[in-house]
Motif scaffolding. Structure first.
Motif, PDB file in Angstrom:
ATOM      1  N   PRO B  92       5.263 -17.057  11.519  1.00  0.00           N
ATOM      2  CA  PRO B  92       4.761 -15.737  11.926  1.00  0.00           C
ATOM      3  C   PRO B  92       5.806 -14.649  11.714  1.00  0.00           C
ATOM      4  CG  PRO B  92       5.394 -17.008  13.857  1.00  0.00           C
ATOM      5  CD  PRO B  92       5.579 -17.913  12.671  1.00  0.00           C
ATOM      6  N   LYS B  95       8.735 -14.229  14.137  1.00  0.00           N
ATOM      7  CA  LYS B  95       9.859 -15.157  14.053  1.00  0.00           C
ATOM      8  C   LYS B  95      10.948 -14.593  13.152  1.00  0.00           C
ATOM      9  CE  LYS B  95       8.914 -19.820  14.273  1.00  0.00           C
ATOM     10  NZ  LYS B  95       8.425 -21.088  13.714  1.00  0.00           N
ATOM     11  N   GLN B 146      18.913 -26.106   7.137  1.00  0.00           N
ATOM     12  CA  GLN B 146      17.490 -26.048   6.783  1.00  0.00           C
ATOM     13  C   GLN B 146      17.135 -26.939   5.593  1.00  0.00           C
ATOM     14  OE1 GLN B 146      15.451 -24.419   8.768  1.00  0.00           O
ATOM     15  NE2 GLN B 146      17.219 -23.780   9.963  1.00  0.00           N
ATOM     16  N   ASN B 151      17.515 -33.382   6.016  1.00  0.00           N
ATOM     17  CA  ASN B 151      16.894 -33.669   7.315  1.00  0.00           C
ATOM     18  C   ASN B 151      15.906 -34.830   7.271  1.00  0.00           C
ATOM     19  OD1 ASN B 151      18.287 -31.542   8.388  1.00  0.00           O
ATOM     20  ND2 ASN B 151      16.638 -30.063   8.054  1.00  0.00           N
ATOM     21  N   ARG B 152      15.324 -35.085   6.126  1.00  0.00           N
ATOM     22  CA  ARG B 152      14.324 -36.153   6.004  1.00  0.00           C
ATOM     23  C   ARG B 152      14.688 -37.054   4.845  1.00  0.00           C
ATOM     24  NH1 ARG B 152      13.134 -34.612  10.149  1.00  0.00           N
ATOM     25  NH2 ARG B 152      11.159 -33.952  11.071  1.00  0.00           N
ATOM     26  N   ARG B 175      -1.827 -27.301  11.055  1.00  0.00           N
ATOM     27  CA  ARG B 175      -2.428 -27.934  12.231  1.00  0.00           C
ATOM     28  C   ARG B 175      -2.770 -29.406  12.036  1.00  0.00           C
ATOM     29  NH1 ARG B 175      -7.338 -24.153  13.371  1.00  0.00           N
ATOM     30  NH2 ARG B 175      -6.873 -23.585  11.224  1.00  0.00           N
ATOM     31  N   TYR B 178       1.233 -31.622  10.751  1.00  0.00           N
ATOM     32  CA  TYR B 178       2.546 -31.766  11.382  1.00  0.00           C
ATOM     33  C   TYR B 178       2.822 -33.231  11.697  1.00  0.00           C
ATOM     34  CZ  TYR B 178       0.297 -31.635  16.075  1.00  0.00           C
ATOM     35  OH  TYR B 178      -0.466 -31.883  17.187  1.00  0.00           O
ATOM     36  N   GLU B 179       4.117 -33.558  11.779  1.00  0.00           N
ATOM     37  CA  GLU B 179       4.529 -34.962  11.791  1.00  0.00           C
ATOM     38  C   GLU B 179       3.890 -35.786  12.913  1.00  0.00           C
ATOM     39  OE1 GLU B 179       8.751 -35.409  12.050  1.00  0.00           O
ATOM     40  OE2 GLU B 179       8.701 -37.240  10.853  1.00  0.00           O
ATOM     41  N   ASP B 180       3.896 -35.262  14.137  1.00  0.00           N
ATOM     42  CA  ASP B 180       3.342 -36.048  15.248  1.00  0.00           C
ATOM     43  C   ASP B 180       1.838 -36.244  15.108  1.00  0.00           C
ATOM     44  OD1 ASP B 180       5.834 -36.310  16.270  1.00  0.00           O
ATOM     45  OD2 ASP B 180       5.651 -34.703  17.750  1.00  0.00           O
ATOM     46  N   PHE B 181       1.177 -35.270  14.480  1.00  0.00           N
ATOM     47  CA  PHE B 181      -0.271 -35.394  14.251  1.00  0.00           C
ATOM     48  C   PHE B 181      -0.536 -36.516  13.236  1.00  0.00           C
ATOM     49  CE2 PHE B 181      -4.434 -34.058  12.541  1.00  0.00           C
ATOM     50  CZ  PHE B 181      -5.116 -33.786  13.717  1.00  0.00           C
ATOM     51  N   ARG B 445      -9.449 -30.704  10.384  1.00  0.00           N
ATOM     52  CA  ARG B 445      -9.724 -30.805  11.818  1.00  0.00           C
ATOM     53  C   ARG B 445     -11.132 -30.340  12.154  1.00  0.00           C
ATOM     54  NH1 ARG B 445      -4.459 -30.404  15.305  1.00  0.00           N
ATOM     55  NH2 ARG B 445      -5.903 -29.925  16.950  1.00  0.00           N
ATOM     56  N   ARG B 488       9.179 -43.259  10.202  1.00  0.00           N
ATOM     57  CA  ARG B 488      10.261 -42.673  11.030  1.00  0.00           C
ATOM     58  C   ARG B 488      10.184 -43.137  12.476  1.00  0.00           C
ATOM     59  NH1 ARG B 488      11.483 -37.030  11.943  1.00  0.00           N
ATOM     60  NH2 ARG B 488      13.621 -37.685  12.277  1.00  0.00           N
ATOM     61  N   VAL B 489       8.946 -43.364  12.967  1.00  0.00           N
ATOM     62  CA  VAL B 489       8.831 -43.769  14.378  1.00  0.00           C
ATOM     63  C   VAL B 489       8.723 -45.272  14.555  1.00  0.00           C
ATOM     64  CG1 VAL B 489       7.859 -41.617  15.246  1.00  0.00           C
ATOM     65  CG2 VAL B 489       6.323 -43.334  14.300  1.00  0.00           C
TER      66      VAL B 489
END
Lengths: 192, 498
Positions: B92, B95, B146, B151-152, B175, B178-181, B445, B488-489
């Motif tokens: 946005p 930010k 960054q 980072n990955r 939406r 994202y990684e956790d989704f 979604r 990763r998890v």
């Protein structure tokens, strides 16, 4: 817990007043940058502490009636204290350029919150090495000169250190209650 | 003689130049058709209102660049605000306003929409109105803290031209990405055991049928100026009848008795009558390509007198104003989009229609099956549309209509392009048919996940051939984002050993 909170609030307030007393400002001169910044920080840190202790820690950690989650909308959960702070700072950014603030850390979960200017690195390192002290400086960013203040951000509840220690993206996992976890950085443009 | 000719030539040339300059200045600053001044074709749907320049260009004349850019931000957000808010915007503007981002301003200035969406540059415009190179993520995510390659681990060998083009990331809307989704929706079968779109199921469950149409008709007022048996029968079986909206409800909405119905009767009620009750539909219709021309924020033609006053003529002569209004005024902006102006492939016989509510909805019959499929296919002629009736989605719809499958099982054009949602027991249909299209991952979604796994949805939407043939078959490419996120998890034994 409430007594402890009162104690913290009183000490921050006393600190701010002491700063004010050391650098008296008259109405004609206006308040100096440091006083303005200290007062802004007092409001921020009080609100932040209240949310962390009385909402998140109480409901999510102690009473376990609701969770707090980074994906609070999808998870129907409480907004994390750091997110609440950042949302406030973004709302301020939409309203004014007269000051800005951020929550940064040398060990950020989200890499966006790592220090990005030389003064940010210096300030955050100072906070980590000198617990309880603030750090003040000046820097030039995008052609404008800023007064920049750094305040330690301390783990005020179990929720803070627990979450940071357990998060898969956290670069540091040995935080304890009372540790300096990062810093609140307030910037005020000096020429406007 | 020769000298005279030269003088005359110069005089005529000077006069013509002055007249031309005056005319251009008048068109620019007072009123008049500005089509010729367009610096380049606008992007996508913006062409529908491009003759109303000041819809977007609201700054005062001769403002500085930063003010103009800020003003344009405001006009972008006027229409795109809800979309950006709903998308949980990853980048946005607010930010980037923080001065600590100053170094990034030099790379891509995220404080201004126009840094990435320059407009009027058709030759430089890529998908979704982006006017940067496709590997623009490299500007900020390739250095220091960054650097995503640092980072990955999974990203170490990747190049930046695939970030936003392979179904993994978007600048604004992540939406469903994202990684956790990804982790939460990993390891699921490609299609659910009982695939049903719940809000659609709710809206398609038949309401109590009106048992005896004739008896029902006898209970309502029949002293109408335009009583027609067919219309009355159509209406009696409609949601309007079930909701007690009689003839006068639309044809004479303000009337309170039969005499007033006679005098106030309107043969063809305007869209405003529909919008009076169907507010959500009208609002979302005006945000999409079909109904954008009636968006309330599209600027009206300029008023000559006001423009002259803005230029400093405090009391412009009436004759001058009337002259300008009579011959040199802004053209009226068309009130409805016409199929003739569409920039997508349409059937030849579909050309020349204005798009209104009744283009898809017969006001008396309200055949939602027609509105959900045949209305679309009567105009749209691209490969995706023409392949629909050969698809599994259509077969499911066919079986649902046949009573073989439960309500909500069938997938119509509208299921995906005008997704329904449930709010307080009421089903809302999004009439902005473009809302989940750019990027198409927005559809995941709102629609796909009702029946499919996230993995299948991401793969399918990233396969252009499968999109073209309307999802007949399985995707022939696999996007590894879920695999990487799961790894990763839940490190596998092999990963742990490494």
């Amino acid at each position: 817990m409430y007594d402890k909170f009162k104690g913290l609030k009183a000490s921050v307030l006393a600190g701010a007043l002491a700063v004010g007393a050391m650098q008296p400002a008259t109405a004609e001169e206006g308040l100096d940058f440091q006083t303005v910044s200290d007062l802004l920080h007092l409001v921020m840190s009080s609100d932040r502490t209240v949310y962390t202790r009385m909402i998140v820690n109480r409901l999510a950690v102690e009473e376990k009636v609701i969770t707090a989650s980074e994906h609070f909308e999808d998870d129907k959960a409480l907004v994390l204290p750091a997110q609440m702070f950042r949302f406030g700072s973004e709302m301020v950014a939409e309203e004014t350029d007269a000051f800005s603030y951020s929550l940064l850390s040398l060990w950020p979960i989200n890499k966006q919150n790592a220090p990005s200017t030389p003064l940010e690195i210096e300030g955050l390192e100072y906070l980590a090495e000198n617990p309880g002290e603030n750090f003040y400086g000046e820097e030039e960013l995008g052609g404008e000169k800023y007064f920049t203040a750094f305040y330690p951000d301390i783990s005020v509840a179990e929720a803070c250190s627990k979450c940071h220690n357990e998060h898969k993206d956290s670069p540091r996992t040995d935080f304890k209650g009372g540790d300096v976890m990062g810093g609140v950085v307030i910037r005020i443009p000096m020429d406007s | 003689m020769k000298r005279l000719n030269t003088k005359l030539f110069w005089a005529v040339w000077a006069l013509l130049s002055i007249a031309g300059a005056l005319y251009a200045a008048k068109t620019l600053y007072v009123t008049g058709d500005r089509t010729v001044l367009l610096p380049g074709e606008t992007t996508g749907v913006h062409h529908q209102f491009e003759i109303s320049c000041h819809t977007c260009h609201t700054s005062d004349d001769f403002e500085d660049v930063n003010s103009v850019r800020k003003d344009i931000n405001k006009t972008c957000v006027t229409c795109h605000k809800d979309e950006l808010k709903a998308s949980n915007d990853s980048h946005p503007i607010k930010k980037f306003k923080n001065p600590r981002m100053a170094d990034f301003w030099e790379k891509i200035d995220g404080r201004f929409c126009t840094s990435c969406h320059a407009e009027h540059s058709p030759e430089a415009t890529l998908h979704a109105g982006v006017t940067l190179q496709g590997d623009f993520c490299v500007a900020c995510h390739s250095e220091g803290d960054q650097d995503v390659r640092q980072n990955r681990e999974s990203h170490a060998e990747l190049t930046f031209d695939t970030c936003a083009s392979s179904g993994c990331h978007n600048y604004h809307d992540n939406r469903a990405l994202y990684e956790d989704f990804l982790v939460k929706h990993g390891n699921m079968p490609w299609v659910k055991e009982e695939p049903v779109h719940l809000p659609a199921a709710l809206s398609r469950t038949p309401s109590e049928a009106v048992a005896d149409i004739e008896t029902y008709l006898a209970t309502v007022d029949t002293a109408l100026p335009a009583y027609d048996e067919t219309i009355a029968h159509d209406w009696a079986a409609s949601a309007h009848a079930a909701g007690d909206v009689g003839c006068a409800g639309c044809h004479a909405p303000e009337a309170t008795n039969e005499a007033e119905i006679e005098t106030q009767w309107v043969e063809a009620p305007s869209e405003a009558v529909c919008a009076d009750c169907h507010r959500n539909e009208a609002k979302t219709f005006a945000l999409g390509r079909h109904g954008m021309r009636r968006h309330p924020e599209i600027a009206d033609p300029r008023d000559a007198k006001r423009s002259l006053k803005d230029l400093g003529f405090s009391d412009p002569p009436e004759a001058m104003v009337r002259l300008i209004e009579a011959y040199l005024a802004d053209p009226d902006a068309p009130q409805a989009m016409s199929t003739s102006e569409a920039r997508v492939s349409l059937k030849p016989e579909a050309h020349g229609q204005d798009l209104t509510c009744s283009t898809c909805h017969d006001p008396h019959a309200q055949d939602l099956d027609f509105a959900a499929v045949d209305a679309c296919l009567s105009c749209h002629n691209d490969e995706h549309s023409t392949s629909y009736k050969d698809s599994t989605h259509f077969a499911l719809w066919f079986d649902e209509k046949d009573g073989l499958l439960p309500p909500g099982s069938g997938v119509t054009c509208a299921t995906c392009h005008m997704p329904q949602s449930e709010k307080g027991g009421k089903v809302l249909t999004n009439h902005n048919q473009n809302d989940t299209l750019r990027p198409n991952e927005k559809m995941i979604r709102a629609t796909c996940l009702s029946c499919h796994s996230l993995e299948f949805a991401i793969d399918a939407l990233a396969d252009p051939e499968l999109v073209k043939n309307n999802f007949s078959g399985q995707p022939n490419r696999h996007i590894e984002s879920i695999d990487w996120a799961l790894r990763r998890v839940e490190p596998t034994d092999t990963d742990a050993n490494q």
